[in-house]
Write an enzyme that holds these catalytic residues in place. Structure first.
Site, PDB file in Angstrom:
ATOM      1  N   HIS A 108       0.834  -1.212   0.000  1.00  8.01           N
ATOM      2  CA  HIS A 108       0.000   0.000   0.000  1.00  8.01           C
ATOM      3  C   HIS A 108       0.860   1.250   0.000  1.00  8.01           C
ATOM      4  O   HIS A 108       2.087   1.204   0.088  1.00  8.01           O
ATOM      5  CB  HIS A 108      -0.956   0.001   1.197  1.00  8.01           C
ATOM      6  CG  HIS A 108      -0.296  -0.017   2.539  1.00  8.01           C
ATOM      7  ND1 HIS A 108       0.441   1.038   3.038  1.00  8.01           N
ATOM      8  CD2 HIS A 108      -0.265  -0.956   3.521  1.00  8.01           C
ATOM      9  CE1 HIS A 108       0.887   0.761   4.240  1.00  8.01           C
ATOM     10  NE2 HIS A 108       0.482  -0.457   4.560  1.00  8.01           N
TER      11      HIS A 108
ATOM     12  N   CYS B  25       3.186  -4.717   6.710  1.00  9.46           N
ATOM     13  CA  CYS B  25       2.936  -4.619   5.275  1.00  9.46           C
ATOM     14  C   CYS B  25       4.198  -4.168   4.548  1.00  9.46           C
ATOM     15  O   CYS B  25       5.204  -3.848   5.162  1.00  9.46           O
ATOM     16  CB  CYS B  25       1.810  -3.620   5.009  1.00  9.46           C
ATOM     17  SG  CYS B  25       0.230  -4.071   5.781  1.00  9.46           S
TER      18      CYS B  25
END
Length: 432
Positions: free
Chosen positions: A148, A156
């Site tokens: 992202h 992430c």
């Protein structure tokens, strides 16, 4: 042969938004989700015989901190088309074990259209598909592991907003070309002989050796490998016999590989073994890695306490080789509704404790004063019963009637005995 592999399903598919048409994307998604790839990238694709809508795949290397986009050429093989520095990834080298361990996953993952999120809180994002079949078979847990934007990570792979716009566009365009899914290969490092030799004594080494088989298959064929799981391990480019299927926790079925691939892999492995032996003689420092499930659970507990708003060390704890735990001395509390609520509760608790301590101190002081007053009254009462003793106690002590001769001093400070001797001597001289 490699083109045949691509036609039989070894080709990965691409990113996209499930059930969306061009119109729906334009109507409901933010405009940056529809941003086109720069002309420079499109020109590079044309030079490498790639179509704008052809399939893509991604490779991630933690130690280098890079994300690569590979795209299919007209001959069915893939070639690299773009490389992006990863803005942030959390944790250490090594796989993700459990929810809250802050580890960015390693392994082979699949992104399908429903995993794309054009309205992400992190600009744009797509879920990489953790846990996959291998993770579930091995009891590994976690959710919402993504690539992202926003350059912020708690497990992430986070990119800058301009980077994620391009990465997202690669997937979107491939989806529009008719693809249904794409592969992400996430590695701790490039799985060369030199790097594998550096980490040959690491607790994650066996896991990495397994990933390396898939890495090698791609290096040989330049086609994303067919990935399956059986006996709780990855298997690559295996074709089960007699229509059998792969069971992630069951025994691996009898399977075959194309002879040309087996020959190419055997030759590749011989070169690797020689290079590994040479590299093992060298001493090159390795980077920190996660010490298995035990450390993952320690970090997960830290994450839970932090999420509750408790004061915890600013950085996650680490498990040392000798079994001790290292923590930073600086403490902090997450700035969140939970953190602010916990801070208010702690302040209320501290104020209550202080009030209780002050009350206890006041009661103790009052009790001591009362005891002192009682003792004073009792003493006065006893004195009133014995007035003679009171007078005697008040009278001055009498002076000594006569001090010992050797204890008195003259005005000049001489002892009385010395004065008497001088007097007798004078009397003797004058006939006294």
């Amino acid at each position: 042969m490699f083109a045949k592999l691509a036609r039989t399903g070894f080709v990965i598919a691409a990113l996209g938004i499930s059930g969306c048409t061009n119109s729906s994307v334009e109507d409901f998604a933010p405009q940056y989700a529809n941003k086109q790839l720069p002309e420079k990238i499109l020109a590079s694709m044309r030079a490498k015989s790639m179509n704008r809508n052809s399939p893509v795949m991604a490779r991630i290397f933690k130690e280098e901190g890079v994300l690569e986009i590979w795209k299919q050429k007209t001959n069915g093989r893939y070639d690299i088309v773009a490389t992006y520095p990863i803005c942030k990834w959390s944790g250490k080298l090594g796989p993700k074990y459990t929810e809250g361990d802050r580890q960015a996953p390693e392994g082979f993952y699949t992104v399908r259209p429903s995993q794309m999120n054009p309205k992400s809180n992190y600009h744009l994002s797509f879920n990489i598909g953790f846990p996959n079949a291998y993770d579930r078979a091995n009891g590994r847990t976690g959710a919402n592991l993504m690539v992202h934007g926003a350059c912020s990570s708690s497990g992430c792979y986070s990119m800058t907003d301009p980077q994620i716009e391009e990465i997202y566009a690669f997937g979107r365009d491939a989806f529009q070309g008719g693809q249904t899914e794409f592969q992400i290969q996430a590695f701790p490092f490039r799985m060369t002989a030199a790097n594998m030799a550096r980490y040959r004594n690491d607790p994650n080494y066996e896991f990495w050796k397994m990933l390396k088989v898939g890495y090698d298959n791609f290096e040989i064929t330049k086609v994303p490998p067919k990935v399956d799981v059986c006996e709780k391990r990855y298997v690559f480019n295996q074709i089960p016999a007699n229509g059998e299927t792969f069971n992630p926790t069951g025994a691996c079925p009898a399977s075959t590989q194309p002879d040309s691939l087996k020959v190419a892999y055997s030759s590749y492995q011989k070169s690797y073994d020689s290079a590994f032996a040479s590299a093992s003689k060298m001493s090159v420092p390795a980077k920190p890695t996660i010490a298995g499930l035990k450390e993952a659970n320690i970090v997960a507990d830290w994450s839970k306490r932090r999420a509750r708003g408790e004061r915890v060390p600013i950085e996650p704890p680490s498990l040392n080789a000798d079994g001790t735990i290292s923590e930073t001395q600086r403490m902090g509390r997450i700035d969140s509704p939970a953190g602010r609520k916990m801070a208010a509760l702690d302040a209320e608790k501290a104020a209550k404790k202080k009030a209780e301590e002050e009350k206890a101190a006041a009661i103790a002081a009052a009790k001591a004063a009362k005891e002192a007053e009682k003792a004073q009254k009792l003493a006065a009462k006893e004195a009133a019963k014995h007035p003679a003793a009171q007078d005697m106690a008040a009278a001055p002590a009498p002076a000594d009637a006569a001090a010992p001769e050797n204890a008195t001093q003259t005005a000049s400070g001489e002892p009385d005995g010395a004065v008497s001797k001088l007097k007798k001597r004078l009397l003797g001289m004058f006939g006294g």
